[in-house]
Design a protein around this motif. Sequence first.
Motif, PDB file in Angstrom:
ATOM      1  N   GLU A  45      32.079  40.195  48.361  1.00 34.61           N
ATOM      2  CA  GLU A  45      30.856  40.765  47.809  1.00 34.61           C
ATOM      3  C   GLU A  45      30.609  40.349  46.365  1.00 34.61           C
ATOM      4  O   GLU A  45      29.464  40.352  45.905  1.00 34.61           O
ATOM      5  N   THR A  46      31.676  39.996  45.647  1.00 32.10           N
ATOM      6  CA  THR A  46      31.520  39.519  44.274  1.00 32.10           C
ATOM      7  C   THR A  46      31.144  38.046  44.242  1.00 32.10           C
ATOM      8  O   THR A  46      30.704  37.539  43.207  1.00 32.10           O
ATOM      9  N   GLY A  47      31.332  37.356  45.360  1.00 38.38           N
ATOM     10  CA  GLY A  47      30.986  35.946  45.434  1.00 38.38           C
ATOM     11  C   GLY A  47      31.969  35.030  44.746  1.00 38.38           C
ATOM     12  O   GLY A  47      31.598  33.934  44.295  1.00 38.38           O
ATOM     13  N   LEU A  48      33.228  35.463  44.669  1.00 39.26           N
ATOM     14  CA  LEU A  48      34.246  34.621  44.037  1.00 39.26           C
ATOM     15  C   LEU A  48      34.552  33.426  44.929  1.00 39.26           C
ATOM     16  O   LEU A  48      34.640  33.558  46.152  1.00 39.26           O
ATOM     17  N   THR A  49      34.718  32.268  44.320  1.00 40.25           N
ATOM     18  CA  THR A  49      35.050  31.068  45.080  1.00 40.25           C
ATOM     19  C   THR A  49      36.402  30.535  44.628  1.00 40.25           C
ATOM     20  O   THR A  49      36.694  30.470  43.436  1.00 40.25           O
ATOM     21  N   ARG A  50      37.227  30.189  45.591  1.00 41.51           N
ATOM     22  CA  ARG A  50      38.567  29.645  45.336  1.00 41.51           C
ATOM     23  C   ARG A  50      39.349  30.528  44.358  1.00 41.51           C
ATOM     24  O   ARG A  50      39.962  30.053  43.413  1.00 41.51           O
ATOM     25  N   SER A  51      39.289  31.823  44.589  1.00 42.73           N
ATOM     26  CA  SER A  51      40.017  32.758  43.739  1.00 42.73           C
ATOM     27  C   SER A  51      41.524  32.542  43.894  1.00 42.73           C
ATOM     28  O   SER A  51      41.996  32.074  44.926  1.00 42.73           O
ATOM     29  N   ALA A  52      42.264  32.879  42.853  1.00 34.11           N
ATOM     30  CA  ALA A  52      43.721  32.801  42.882  1.00 34.11           C
ATOM     31  C   ALA A  52      44.269  34.215  42.948  1.00 34.11           C
ATOM     32  O   ALA A  52      43.934  35.056  42.108  1.00 34.11           O
ATOM     33  N   LEU A  53      45.096  34.504  43.937  1.00 33.79           N
ATOM     34  CA  LEU A  53      45.697  35.829  44.086  1.00 33.79           C
ATOM     35  C   LEU A  53      47.133  35.793  43.602  1.00 33.79           C
ATOM     36  O   LEU A  53      47.919  34.944  44.027  1.00 33.79           O
ATOM     37  N   ILE A  54      47.489  36.711  42.708  1.00 33.65           N
ATOM     38  CA  ILE A  54      48.862  36.859  42.241  1.00 33.65           C
ATOM     39  C   ILE A  54      49.287  38.283  42.526  1.00 33.65           C
ATOM     40  O   ILE A  54      48.642  39.237  42.073  1.00 33.65           O
ATOM     41  N   GLY A  55      50.358  38.446  43.295  1.00 34.28           N
ATOM     42  CA  GLY A  55      50.818  39.780  43.641  1.00 34.28           C
ATOM     43  C   GLY A  55      52.311  39.923  43.478  1.00 34.28           C
ATOM     44  O   GLY A  55      53.081  39.079  43.957  1.00 34.28           O
ATOM     45  N   HIS A  56      52.716  40.991  42.797  1.00 34.23           N
ATOM     46  CA  HIS A  56      54.143  41.273  42.604  1.00 34.23           C
ATOM     47  C   HIS A  56      54.591  42.338  43.600  1.00 34.23           C
ATOM     48  O   HIS A  56      53.911  43.348  43.802  1.00 34.23           O
ATOM     49  N   SER A  57      55.716  42.105  44.263  1.00 37.10           N
ATOM     50  CA  SER A  57      56.310  43.087  45.169  1.00 37.10           C
ATOM     51  C   SER A  57      55.311  43.454  46.264  1.00 37.10           C
ATOM     52  O   SER A  57      54.856  42.585  47.004  1.00 37.10           O
ATOM     53  N   MET A  58      54.921  44.724  46.374  1.00 36.87           N
ATOM     54  CA  MET A  58      53.944  45.106  47.382  1.00 36.87           C
ATOM     55  C   MET A  58      52.646  44.325  47.210  1.00 36.87           C
ATOM     56  O   MET A  58      51.969  43.993  48.191  1.00 36.87           O
ATOM     57  N   THR A  74      40.473  32.682  49.459  1.00 36.06           N
ATOM     58  CA  THR A  74      41.202  32.370  48.233  1.00 36.06           C
ATOM     59  C   THR A  74      41.625  30.915  48.215  1.00 36.06           C
ATOM     60  O   THR A  74      41.781  30.282  49.268  1.00 36.06           O
ATOM     61  N   GLY A  75      41.806  30.398  47.001  1.00 40.62           N
ATOM     62  CA  GLY A  75      42.187  28.995  46.860  1.00 40.62           C
ATOM     63  C   GLY A  75      43.672  28.784  46.674  1.00 40.62           C
ATOM     64  O   GLY A  75      44.176  27.674  46.838  1.00 40.62           O
ATOM     65  N   ARG A  76      44.401  29.856  46.346  1.00 41.56           N
ATOM     66  CA  ARG A  76      45.847  29.765  46.160  1.00 41.56           C
ATOM     67  C   ARG A  76      46.424  31.169  46.047  1.00 41.56           C
ATOM     68  O   ARG A  76      45.717  32.110  45.690  1.00 41.56           O
ATOM     69  N   VAL A  77      47.714  31.271  46.327  1.00 37.90           N
ATOM     70  CA  VAL A  77      48.382  32.574  46.321  1.00 37.90           C
ATOM     71  C   VAL A  77      49.732  32.442  45.624  1.00 37.90           C
ATOM     72  O   VAL A  77      50.471  31.487  45.867  1.00 37.90           O
ATOM     73  N   MET A  78      50.041  33.409  44.754  1.00 38.09           N
ATOM     74  CA  MET A  78      51.382  33.506  44.161  1.00 38.09           C
ATOM     75  C   MET A  78      51.989  34.846  44.551  1.00 38.09           C
ATOM     76  O   MET A  78      51.373  35.894  44.366  1.00 38.09           O
TER      77      MET A  78
END
Length: 230
Positions: A45-58, A74-78
Amino acid sequence: PAETLDDRFRLHLVQIHGFGGVPRTSTDSLITVAAAREVARYIRETGLTRSALIGHSMGGTIAMMVAARNPGSTGRVMVVDMIPFMGAMFGQPDASVGALRPTADQVRMQLLNADVLGPMVATMTRSEASRQKLLEYATASDRRIVADAMHELILTDLRPELARITVPLTVLYVQAANVPMPPDQFDAAMHQMYSSAPQATVIRIEDSNHYIQLDQPARFVAAVDTFMRR
């Protein structure tokens, strides 16, 4: 924490109700599934393109859920110190979700009825200042939400879904001091966990406990810089 990153990046911070003093707003016992659904909705809904997701633990579990279940979101995940099947930490890696349910039920009851969260959190960083801050967050969290989240994580096996994460996936991990396994065997187990993700890069971080971003902030920022260039 976000403070370790500079203003080169536009950050979208995710706060899950029930954690860190934010009141619980839902009776849904599925915490990560609901959060992943909301993150995917926000991206869409925000219209983000190739967003990068970074998530610690959960947060790492949530990031993997978003990427695997919402292709193109998403464009990449950490993932920072999390495995795709947390149940393996409570049994053998080949244990089934069904076989682990009694263990998950027991852990949830312990979190609800005993003061085990404080001692658990105290081992997650090597910094006394950070330890006190984490204990404050833990004390302010809703015990039911924490217990339900842990129960869900133990019974969530994302390994069959990793093949659907076709974008670059970076995994930072540590070997906890209480894991009695030679480093090379532990490294092999971590790589095996992520072997079905086509673009996974799995990186050991030394001299750190669970909160890599607190114990090794410079190393964490360098890893994020590399991750953002993938």
